[in-house]
Design a protein around this motif. Structure first.
Motif, PDB file in Angstrom:
ATOM      1  N   GLY A 294      -4.138   3.554   2.264  1.00 39.72           N
ATOM      2  CA  GLY A 294      -3.145   2.659   1.675  1.00 39.72           C
ATOM      3  C   GLY A 294      -3.249   2.408   0.187  1.00 39.72           C
ATOM      4  O   GLY A 294      -2.281   2.561  -0.545  1.00 39.72           O
ATOM      5  N   VAL A 295      -4.447   1.993  -0.276  1.00 35.98           N
ATOM      6  CA  VAL A 295      -4.581   1.641  -1.698  1.00 35.98           C
ATOM      7  C   VAL A 295      -5.628   2.523  -2.374  1.00 35.98           C
ATOM      8  O   VAL A 295      -6.369   2.092  -3.266  1.00 35.98           O
ATOM      9  CB  VAL A 295      -4.928   0.142  -1.865  1.00 35.98           C
TER      10      VAL A 295
ATOM     11  N   ALA B 141       0.843  -1.194   0.000  1.00 36.18           N
ATOM     12  CA  ALA B 141       0.000   0.000   0.000  1.00 36.18           C
ATOM     13  C   ALA B 141       0.878   1.244   0.000  1.00 36.18           C
ATOM     14  O   ALA B 141       1.441   1.625   1.024  1.00 36.18           O
ATOM     15  CB  ALA B 141      -0.909  -0.022   1.226  1.00 36.18           C
ATOM     16  N   LEU B 142       0.972   1.876  -1.154  1.00 38.32           N
ATOM     17  CA  LEU B 142       1.861   3.025  -1.293  1.00 38.32           C
ATOM     18  C   LEU B 142       1.248   4.323  -0.793  1.00 38.32           C
ATOM     19  O   LEU B 142       1.980   5.277  -0.504  1.00 38.32           O
ATOM     20  CB  LEU B 142       2.271   3.209  -2.757  1.00 38.32           C
ATOM     21  N   GLY B 143      -0.101   4.387  -0.713  1.00 39.96           N
ATOM     22  CA  GLY B 143      -0.702   5.676  -0.387  1.00 39.96           C
ATOM     23  C   GLY B 143      -0.257   6.697  -1.410  1.00 39.96           C
ATOM     24  O   GLY B 143      -0.455   6.529  -2.610  1.00 39.96           O
ATOM     25  N   SER B 144       0.429   7.744  -0.945  1.00 44.88           N
ATOM     26  CA  SER B 144       0.952   8.767  -1.860  1.00 44.88           C
ATOM     27  C   SER B 144       2.471   8.655  -2.017  1.00 44.88           C
ATOM     28  O   SER B 144       3.116   9.570  -2.501  1.00 44.88           O
ATOM     29  CB  SER B 144       0.592  10.159  -1.337  1.00 44.88           C
ATOM     30  N   HIS B 145       3.047   7.507  -1.610  1.00 47.35           N
ATOM     31  CA  HIS B 145       4.501   7.347  -1.638  1.00 47.35           C
ATOM     32  C   HIS B 145       4.992   6.838  -2.989  1.00 47.35           C
ATOM     33  O   HIS B 145       4.206   6.401  -3.830  1.00 47.35           O
ATOM     34  CB  HIS B 145       4.956   6.396  -0.531  1.00 47.35           C
ATOM     35  N   ARG B 146       6.298   6.832  -3.165  1.00 49.41           N
ATOM     36  CA  ARG B 146       6.921   6.428  -4.430  1.00 49.41           C
ATOM     37  C   ARG B 146       6.800   4.924  -4.656  1.00 49.41           C
ATOM     38  O   ARG B 146       6.594   4.147  -3.736  1.00 49.41           O
ATOM     39  CB  ARG B 146       8.400   6.817  -4.425  1.00 49.41           C
ATOM     40  N   LYS B 147       6.984   4.515  -5.925  1.00 45.40           N
ATOM     41  CA  LYS B 147       7.015   3.093  -6.251  1.00 45.40           C
ATOM     42  C   LYS B 147       8.288   2.467  -5.675  1.00 45.40           C
ATOM     43  O   LYS B 147       9.276   3.154  -5.426  1.00 45.40           O
ATOM     44  CB  LYS B 147       6.961   2.893  -7.766  1.00 45.40           C
TER      45      LYS B 147
END
Length: 416
Positions: A184-185, A102-108
């Protein structure tokens, strides 16, 4: 008396006058019979408010397991062996299981990071993917108007299992539970709509049923449908002390209750000076992450006091929007005004720092340039000792001092 605070991979030492010292906040002593993977297996065998997972899932069904990304301390690799064994026992095939980060608004993330997070066995046996906010399914909106747009792999799975670690969260109350779904997603727009409530006084660390932001998260989770959760509570050194499994709300609440016995710290009085750190690397890599310790420290400092924030921040501010807000604001207070007009992820942490500055001076011991630190409304100090000397000079030789060496974990509450 000498105190030590984690600073990157090293430490900062401080000599504190004993007559000024109110105490050092650490986890409470809590007896635990099992830890680590053994505790996860115990939790799976005794779910809270739910049948066992192997009684919920059925052969031929697809399963999405949603877990944290590289920015969180969730030890997914310690949970996955027991979880996979339970799913296989129920007849679920390896090819029908996907582990979603679950990246939320974070980078790949990189394949190497996937492997590190999932653990070798899970990485070898099942599909591991990052969530993608550009490929979502809409479930409509919550009663509070938050769009519920969920990563397609999660939305289209027959079963959804949410993993997470439970710790205090400065506006969602606690991490864990349905937070794996929202934010998260979810899409950035959904996250912004939910997180815009952070400015409400009810949205604070340790608040659940009275917290409209947390309630919105759980409504979104219910709309999507969470079949099972496995959440863990970690020690200061990131070992699993307690695992909870089962119903997404009931099991989560049990985990929160355990966290309170471990990390909620009742104080008879607030302190004039609070020394606080995240405990060192990796949680103090940037100011975006180090801010979590600052936000907990605000509950322990007197109005007009000094918080000494100790964190390497060797990677700078850590998030693009956060950096833009911090570096372009004319005043700290303008950040609070801006978040009220224009909620933006990243900007929310800038506003949170500004809210602390309304209450206390914040001195930063870091690897950042002094002029840059001043430009973002904080007071640079070359060392924790120099910062304490400065604070004592400012507030007087009788100023009281409190230490929070793992500030992101311990939540002070003045009850006196």
């Amino acid at each position: 008396m000498k105190l030590q605070f984690g600073f990157g991979t090293g430490v900062q030492e401080v000599e504190v006058p004993e007559r000024n010292f109110l105490g050092e906040l650490h986890a409470n002593e809590v007896k635990t019979e099992l830890t680590g993977e053994a505790e996860v297996r115990r939790a799976l065998s005794a779910p809270i408010g739910s049948p066992r997972l192997k009684e919920i899932v059925h052969p031929g069904e697809t399963v999405a397991i949603i877990t944290s990304d590289i920015t969180r301390p969730m030890p997914t690799y310690k949970v996955m062996p027991a979880l996979l064994d339970e799913l296989y026992e129920a007849g679920i095939r390896k090819e029908d299981i996907t582990l979603v980060f679950a990246l939320g608004s974070h980078r790949k993330q990189t394949p190497e990071e996937h492997k590190k997070l999932a653990g070798e066995r899970a990485y070898r046996e099942i599909r591991c993917v990052d969530s993608d906010p550009s490929d979502c399914v809409s479930y409509g909106t919550t009663s509070r108007g938050t769009p519920v747009d969920i990563f397609r792999t999660v939305a289209e799975a027959d079963r959804r299992i949410c993993l997470g670690n439970i710790e205090y969260h400065y506006f969602a109350g606690y991490s864990g539970g349905a937070k794996a779904i929202m934010p998260g997603v979810s899409t950035r727009e959904a996250i912004q709509a939910n997180h815009s409530r952070m400015v409400l006084p009810e949205c604070c660390a340790g608040a659940l049923e009275t917290n409209p932001l947390r309630m919105d998260i759980e409504e979104a989770g219910a709309m999507v449908g969470i079949d099972f959760i496995v959440n863990v509570v970690l020690s200061e050194h990131k070992e699993i002390l307690r695992a909870v499994a089962g119903d997404p709300v009931k099991a989560h609440r049990a985990g929160c209750k355990f966290l309170d016995t471990l990390y909620r710290k009742e104080l008879k009085e607030a302190a004039d000076i609070v020394l606080v750190s995240q405990g060192g690397a990796p949680k103090d890599l940037n100011l975006y992450q180090t801010q979590k310790a600052l936000d907990n420290a605000k509950h322990a400092v007197k109005d007009g006091g000094v918080i000494i924030l100790i964190g390497s921040c060797k990677e700078g501010l850590g998030e693009r929007t956060f950096e833009e807000w911090m570096t372009t604001a004319p005043t700290a207070h303008s950040l609070i005004e801006r978040i009220g007009r224009e909620f933006k992820l990243g900007g929310h942490k800038a506003a949170a720092i500004a809210m602390v500055l309304e209450k206390a001076e914040v001195d930063l011991v870091s690897e950042l340039d002094d002029d840059f630190v001043r430009s973002i409304f904080l007071t640079p100090q070359p060392s924790a000792q120099a910062a304490l000397d400065h604070a004592l000079e400012k507030l007087g030789k009788d100023a009281t001092i409190l230490a929070m060496p793992f500030g992101g974990s311990t939540l002070p509450k003045v009850v006196g």
